[in-house]
Design a protein around this motif. Sequence first.
Motif, PDB file in Angstrom:
ATOM      1  N   VAL A   1       0.763  -1.196  -0.012  1.00  0.00           N
ATOM      2  CA  VAL A   1       0.256   0.098  -0.109  1.00  0.00           C
ATOM      3  C   VAL A   1       0.810   1.057  -0.032  1.00  0.00           C
ATOM      4  CG1 VAL A   1      -1.701   1.208   1.282  1.00  0.00           C
ATOM      5  CG2 VAL A   1      -1.832  -1.141   1.140  1.00  0.00           C
ATOM      6  N   GLN A   2       0.542   2.237  -0.794  1.00  0.00           N
ATOM      7  CA  GLN A   2       1.270   3.414  -0.935  1.00  0.00           C
ATOM      8  C   GLN A   2       0.207   4.979  -0.847  1.00  0.00           C
ATOM      9  OE1 GLN A   2       3.367   3.341  -4.548  1.00  0.00           O
ATOM     10  NE2 GLN A   2       5.303   3.500  -3.192  1.00  0.00           N
TER      11      GLN A   2
ATOM     12  N   ALA B   1      -3.353  10.315  -2.733  1.00  0.00           N
ATOM     13  CA  ALA B   1      -4.070   8.949  -3.409  1.00  0.00           C
ATOM     14  C   ALA B   1      -3.438   7.704  -2.812  1.00  0.00           C
ATOM     15  CB  ALA B   1      -3.571   9.135  -5.011  1.00  0.00           C
TER      16      ALA B   1
ATOM     17  N   SER C   1      -2.824   3.746  -2.970  1.00  0.00           N
ATOM     18  CA  SER C   1      -3.043   2.716  -4.017  1.00  0.00           C
ATOM     19  C   SER C   1      -2.558   1.172  -3.362  1.00  0.00           C
ATOM     20  CB  SER C   1      -2.189   3.016  -5.105  1.00  0.00           C
ATOM     21  OG  SER C   1      -0.757   3.109  -4.851  1.00  0.00           O
ATOM     22  N   GLY C   2      -2.855   0.021  -4.013  1.00  0.00           N
ATOM     23  CA  GLY C   2      -2.215  -1.276  -3.629  1.00  0.00           C
ATOM     24  C   GLY C   2      -3.415  -2.006  -3.322  1.00  0.00           C
TER      25      GLY C   2
ATOM     26  N   LYS D   1     -12.444   6.690  -5.285  1.00  0.00           N
ATOM     27  CA  LYS D   1     -11.109   7.090  -6.030  1.00  0.00           C
ATOM     28  C   LYS D   1      -9.981   6.867  -4.906  1.00  0.00           C
ATOM     29  CE  LYS D   1     -12.894  10.385  -9.195  1.00  0.00           C
ATOM     30  NZ  LYS D   1     -12.581  11.995  -9.503  1.00  0.00           N
ATOM     31  N   LYS D   2     -10.409   6.320  -3.821  1.00  0.00           N
ATOM     32  CA  LYS D   2      -9.338   6.306  -2.858  1.00  0.00           C
ATOM     33  C   LYS D   2      -8.328   7.575  -2.368  1.00  0.00           C
ATOM     34  CE  LYS D   2      -9.176   1.178  -3.331  1.00  0.00           C
ATOM     35  NZ  LYS D   2     -10.041   1.240  -4.518  1.00  0.00           N
TER      36      LYS D   2
END
Length: 120
Positions: free
Chosen positions: A2-3, A23, A25-26, A75-76
């Motif tokens: 995760v980032q 943002a 992601s992951g 959209k996280k």
Amino acid sequence: QVQLVESGGGLVQPGGSLRLSCAASGSILSIYTMGWYRQGPGKQRELVATITSGGSTDYEDSVKGRFTISRDNAKKMVWLQMNRLKPEDTAVYYCTARIVVAAAGNLDYWGQGTQVTVSS
């Protein structure tokens, strides 16, 4: 993995505005509370604002009425709109989120930070 990646920092004059973005992601199953912290020169890191997955917000007293936190769950992403900036807002701003990750449960993640400098 995760980032959290922040963007939007920079140099602005007192009274100006900036919008920070973050943002995630992951391998994310869901995201609970997201927030922004900051650490000014020679100061401890402090909480600036938080927002739950349901949209409830909370702010540090010195930014109430000037900063607005928002998020888009699909959209996280989380944003921090900063208006009427003051020199004392100068700091590195960090995005944070409590994230549910497959096979790992709930973990707190941090971004790398983005510099905000308020100066004339």
